[in-house]
Design a protein around this motif. Structure first.
Motif, PDB file in Angstrom:
ATOM      1  N   ALA A 130      21.689  -8.599   4.084  1.00 57.15           N
ATOM      2  CA  ALA A 130      20.243  -8.337   4.129  1.00 57.15           C
ATOM      3  C   ALA A 130      19.924  -7.188   5.075  1.00 57.15           C
ATOM      4  O   ALA A 130      19.115  -6.305   4.769  1.00 57.15           O
ATOM      5  CB  ALA A 130      19.506  -9.604   4.555  1.00 57.15           C
ATOM      6  N   GLU A 131      20.576  -7.186   6.230  1.00 54.41           N
ATOM      7  CA  GLU A 131      20.282  -6.142   7.206  1.00 54.41           C
ATOM      8  C   GLU A 131      20.678  -4.761   6.687  1.00 54.41           C
ATOM      9  O   GLU A 131      19.951  -3.783   6.877  1.00 54.41           O
ATOM     10  CB  GLU A 131      21.017  -6.441   8.518  1.00 54.41           C
ATOM     11  N   ARG A 132      21.813  -4.665   6.010  1.00 57.64           N
ATOM     12  CA  ARG A 132      22.227  -3.373   5.453  1.00 57.64           C
ATOM     13  C   ARG A 132      21.203  -2.866   4.435  1.00 57.64           C
ATOM     14  O   ARG A 132      20.851  -1.677   4.420  1.00 57.64           O
ATOM     15  CB  ARG A 132      23.607  -3.498   4.804  1.00 57.64           C
ATOM     16  N   ARG A 137      17.842  -1.815   6.254  1.00 57.00           N
ATOM     17  CA  ARG A 137      17.879  -0.538   6.969  1.00 57.00           C
ATOM     18  C   ARG A 137      17.490   0.615   6.034  1.00 57.00           C
ATOM     19  O   ARG A 137      16.769   1.532   6.425  1.00 57.00           O
ATOM     20  CB  ARG A 137      19.296  -0.300   7.521  1.00 57.00           C
ATOM     21  N   ARG A 138      17.983   0.541   4.814  1.00 56.74           N
ATOM     22  CA  ARG A 138      17.673   1.602   3.854  1.00 56.74           C
ATOM     23  C   ARG A 138      16.200   1.532   3.441  1.00 56.74           C
ATOM     24  O   ARG A 138      15.554   2.574   3.251  1.00 56.74           O
ATOM     25  CB  ARG A 138      18.591   1.481   2.640  1.00 56.74           C
ATOM     26  N   VAL A 139      15.667   0.314   3.321  1.00 55.59           N
ATOM     27  CA  VAL A 139      14.244   0.179   2.982  1.00 55.59           C
ATOM     28  C   VAL A 139      13.387   0.756   4.104  1.00 55.59           C
ATOM     29  O   VAL A 139      12.443   1.530   3.857  1.00 55.59           O
ATOM     30  CB  VAL A 139      13.891  -1.301   2.734  1.00 55.59           C
ATOM     31  N   LEU A 140      13.692   0.404   5.332  1.00 57.06           N
ATOM     32  CA  LEU A 140      12.882   0.859   6.462  1.00 57.06           C
ATOM     33  C   LEU A 140      13.038   2.348   6.713  1.00 57.06           C
ATOM     34  O   LEU A 140      12.143   2.982   7.296  1.00 57.06           O
ATOM     35  CB  LEU A 140      13.263   0.055   7.717  1.00 57.06           C
ATOM     36  N   LEU A 198       6.515  -0.810   6.535  1.00 54.89           N
ATOM     37  CA  LEU A 198       6.387  -1.831   5.496  1.00 54.89           C
ATOM     38  C   LEU A 198       6.557  -3.223   6.117  1.00 54.89           C
ATOM     39  O   LEU A 198       7.635  -3.578   6.607  1.00 54.89           O
ATOM     40  CB  LEU A 198       7.446  -1.605   4.412  1.00 54.89           C
ATOM     41  N   VAL A 199       5.495  -4.009   6.123  1.00 54.43           N
ATOM     42  CA  VAL A 199       5.495  -5.297   6.813  1.00 54.43           C
ATOM     43  C   VAL A 199       6.550  -6.238   6.243  1.00 54.43           C
ATOM     44  O   VAL A 199       7.269  -6.913   6.985  1.00 54.43           O
ATOM     45  CB  VAL A 199       4.091  -5.939   6.745  1.00 54.43           C
ATOM     46  N   ASP A 200       6.651  -6.304   4.918  1.00 53.27           N
ATOM     47  CA  ASP A 200       7.620  -7.220   4.316  1.00 53.27           C
ATOM     48  C   ASP A 200       9.036  -6.923   4.796  1.00 53.27           C
ATOM     49  O   ASP A 200       9.818  -7.832   5.089  1.00 53.27           O
ATOM     50  CB  ASP A 200       7.564  -7.125   2.790  1.00 53.27           C
ATOM     51  N   ALA A 201       9.365  -5.649   4.894  1.00 51.68           N
ATOM     52  CA  ALA A 201      10.697  -5.270   5.351  1.00 51.68           C
ATOM     53  C   ALA A 201      10.876  -5.600   6.833  1.00 51.68           C
ATOM     54  O   ALA A 201      11.951  -6.048   7.267  1.00 51.68           O
ATOM     55  CB  ALA A 201      10.937  -3.781   5.112  1.00 51.68           C
ATOM     56  N   GLN A 202       9.831  -5.400   7.634  1.00 51.91           N
ATOM     57  CA  GLN A 202       9.908  -5.736   9.058  1.00 51.91           C
ATOM     58  C   GLN A 202      10.153  -7.225   9.257  1.00 51.91           C
ATOM     59  O   GLN A 202      10.972  -7.640  10.091  1.00 51.91           O
ATOM     60  CB  GLN A 202       8.615  -5.316   9.755  1.00 51.91           C
ATOM     61  N   PRO A 255       0.828  -1.207   0.000  1.00 53.28           N
ATOM     62  CA  PRO A 255       0.000   0.000   0.000  1.00 53.28           C
ATOM     63  C   PRO A 255       0.862   1.257   0.000  1.00 53.28           C
ATOM     64  O   PRO A 255       0.369   2.349  -0.251  1.00 53.28           O
ATOM     65  CB  PRO A 255      -0.810  -0.128   1.296  1.00 53.28           C
ATOM     66  N   ILE A 256       2.145   1.082   0.320  1.00 49.43           N
ATOM     67  CA  ILE A 256       3.051   2.218   0.387  1.00 49.43           C
ATOM     68  C   ILE A 256       3.789   2.324  -0.942  1.00 49.43           C
ATOM     69  O   ILE A 256       4.416   1.359  -1.381  1.00 49.43           O
ATOM     70  CB  ILE A 256       4.061   2.026   1.534  1.00 49.43           C
ATOM     71  N   PRO A 257       3.729   3.448  -1.608  1.00 53.68           N
ATOM     72  CA  PRO A 257       4.481   3.584  -2.864  1.00 53.68           C
ATOM     73  C   PRO A 257       5.982   3.569  -2.581  1.00 53.68           C
ATOM     74  O   PRO A 257       6.471   4.286  -1.705  1.00 53.68           O
ATOM     75  CB  PRO A 257       4.021   4.944  -3.408  1.00 53.68           C
ATOM     76  N   LEU A 258       6.695   2.717  -3.319  1.00 54.10           N
ATOM     77  CA  LEU A 258       8.131   2.570  -3.127  1.00 54.10           C
ATOM     78  C   LEU A 258       8.862   2.958  -4.397  1.00 54.10           C
ATOM     79  O   LEU A 258       8.390   2.707  -5.505  1.00 54.10           O
ATOM     80  CB  LEU A 258       8.477   1.112  -2.765  1.00 54.10           C
ATOM     81  N   SER A 259      10.030   3.518  -4.220  1.00 52.75           N
ATOM     82  CA  SER A 259      10.861   3.840  -5.372  1.00 52.75           C
ATOM     83  C   SER A 259      11.395   2.546  -5.974  1.00 52.75           C
ATOM     84  O   SER A 259      11.480   1.515  -5.285  1.00 52.75           O
ATOM     85  CB  SER A 259      12.023   4.724  -4.946  1.00 52.75           C
TER      86      SER A 259
END
Length: 540
Positions: free
Chosen positions: A49-51, A54-57, A63-67, A23-27
């Motif tokens: 993955a964590e690095r 961090r930039r995604v979050l 964003l649930v997928d990123a969490q 639902p959140i527009p992402l670049s």
């Protein structure tokens, strides 16, 4: 304590949650980072993955997928507390996602929140009853919580969904070992090895029974598995200890010792151990308990407790099994409560043990004793007395007797060469980092011996010096002496502990204690020349 570096057995990577429409527009760059993070986790690269996450979050903190992916990355790195924090947020937004529930349950379990963990693991099974990994992770958590019957049921459910699920079958075999069903355990391990002849954990578990002889064909299969150039270091170590056992069973003692030396050297490179720090700790403990402690408020507090202190592989499991054969005694196995009470008090005071000992009052020690008794109450639900044979107990005898002045303490010890070599022959699941180098093992034994002698001189009426060799040579005499010291009436069942039906959680000893007491358990004789430096160091 740290776990030995065997392959991780929590199933997360095979069931990462599918990415949902956002639902959140992402670049475009953020979407790519999210996808790359998922790939990194599937390749077991949580740092990368964590690095990325961090930039995604930073762009999309809700964003649930990123969490979820960030929580799984933290879980893979061993930061279960942080993993649970992110997975909780994800569960709140997506409560009907079985994989997120399962991941949160695994993180909570690893962080010590065991009851809450089971809620989420069971919820995952309810939401996805056909998901094998959900049942496997539930079974694994139940097994670690010593709820073996429930764990067995969950693992059997996983195997009913996928009979080739190797980790579920190995866990089930481990449970059969703990429950004394050794033939069934062997059959399960062998079934795994028919499916995957190079499966290191199955080979190690089979060899670790110590009552199942490995054949020349077994030796060849293990050797073949070790020739794989891409083998993971942890896998090579587990196979190396298994190869040692197979070669010894074929009476190739020179080859066996070489395999054992290589496996230990490889393991030693992966663990941290500082003998000087440990020696200083022993000195500090003796200094701290040298002054007289305050008189106990209640000299009988802790009379329910039988503490068994020893180094590993010194007969403590057999002694506990003998006592647990008595109608008044529950065998609690290796429980963490005593060191946990001490650690919690150290944290409260902001000062490491034993440096706060001289400032502790009688009220403090009584409070700590009551805390320990509250933590261990479940072990007195069926029987009035219980045993605690935690492997750190030998360092905590003074604290234990200050907290629990009514407790009985049994110091189990074995011939020094046999003890050191028995530890060197064992790949431990956790801790015991002193055991992978014979010189360090000898020095650690001498530290144990020095502190044990100190305790024995300080508390002669509350500690029973109990040599393993004497038990094997005169079992009835020594068992009667043991029971009398613990103020337990004699019961004939204690003379035949191999007939006692109970769960023995130490898989390294579980099969051995199901056999009648025998006096041919020494292993060093064929290796005496190869152990000369150990013998010299112990004698020095």
């Amino acid at each position: 304590m740290q776990y030995a570096r065997l392959p991780k057995d929590t199933e997360l990577l095979d069931s990462l949650p599918p990415m949902s429409p956002n639902p959140i527009p992402l670049s475009p760059d953020t979407r790519q980072r999210l996808a790359d993070a998922g790939k990194a986790l599937n390749q077991r690269n949580p740092d990368l993955a964590e690095r990325l996450l961090r930039r995604v979050l930073a762009e999309a903190p809700t964003l649930v997928d990123a969490q979820v992916l960030y929580g799984i990355a933290c879980l893979m790195r061993g930061d279960s507390g942080k993993a649970a924090e992110f997975l909780r947020m994800a569960v709140q937004r997506r409560p009907h996602d079985a994989t997120i529930q399962m991941s949160l349950g695994s993180a909570l379990h690893d962080s010590g929140a065991e009851k809450e963990a089971l809620i989420h693991l069971r919820r995952a099974c309810e939401l996805a009853p056909g998901q094998v990994s959900a049942w496997y992770n539930l079974g694994k958590a139940l097994k670690q919580q010593q709820r073996l019957d429930d764990a067995s049921s969950a693992l059997l459910r996983a195997l009913s969904l996928d009979e080739h699920h190797v980790l579920a079958r190995i866990s089930l075999a481990d449970i059969r070992t703990m429950q004394g069903e050794i033939a069934q355990a062997v059959a399960e391990y062998r079934k795994v090895l028919r499916q995957q002849p190079h499966q290191a954990e199955a080979w190690h578990a089979l060899a670790n029974l110590k009552t199942e002889l490995l054949s020349p064909q077994d030796m060849q299969q293990i050797s073949e598995a070790m020739r794989d150039p891409a083998i993971h270091p942890d896998t090579r170590i587990a196979l190396g200890f298994s190869l040692f056992r197979a070669l010894e069973d074929q009476h190739d003692y020179a080859g066996a010792f070489e395999a054992l030396r290589d496996a230990n050297a490889n393991q030693r490179r992966l663990v941290t151990w500082d003998p000087d720090v440990e020696r200083a700790r022993v000195e500090a403990i003796m200094d701290a308990f040298h002054p007289s402690l305050p008189a106990p408020l209640d000299p009988t507090q802790g009379q329910e407790v039988i503490l068994i202190v020893s180094l590993p592989r010194s007969g403590s499991t057999l002694v506990e099994h003998i006592l647990a054969s008595h109608t008044q005694v529950e065998g609690a196995n290796e429980i963490p409560d005593l060191p946990q009470v001490i650690e919690d008090e150290s944290r409260r005071r902001g000062q490491a043990f034993p440096h706060w000992v001289t400032s502790a009052t009688a009220q403090d020690w009584s409070r700590l004793g009551k805390d320990y008794l509250a933590r261990t109450a479940r072990w007195r639900e069926k029987h009035p007395r219980f045993t605690d044979k935690g492997l750190l107990n030998w360092q905590l005898v003074g604290a234990a007797l200050a907290m629990l002045p009514g407790a009985k303490i049994i110091n189990c010890h074995r011939d020094p060469v046999e003890t050191c070599f028995a530890c060197y022959r064992q790949l431990f699941r956790r801790g015991m980092h002193f055991s992978y180098d014979l010189d360090e093992m000898a020095d650690h034994y001498r530290d144990y011996q020095r502190l044990s002698n100190y305790w024995q001189a300080r508390y002669p009426d509350q500690i029973l010096d109990f040599p393993y060799e004497a038990l094997l040579q005169e079992p009835e005499l020594q068992i009667r002496h043991l029971l009398a010291f613990c103020q337990l009436p004699f019961e004939p069942a204690c003379l035949a502990p191999h007939l006692t039906k109970r769960e023995v959680l130490s898989t390294a000893s579980a099969a051995q204690v199901r056999q009648p007491i025998r006096n041919d358990t020494a292993h060093s004789a064929p290796y005496l020349d190869l152990l000369q430096s150990l013998r010299n160091r112990l004698a020095r």
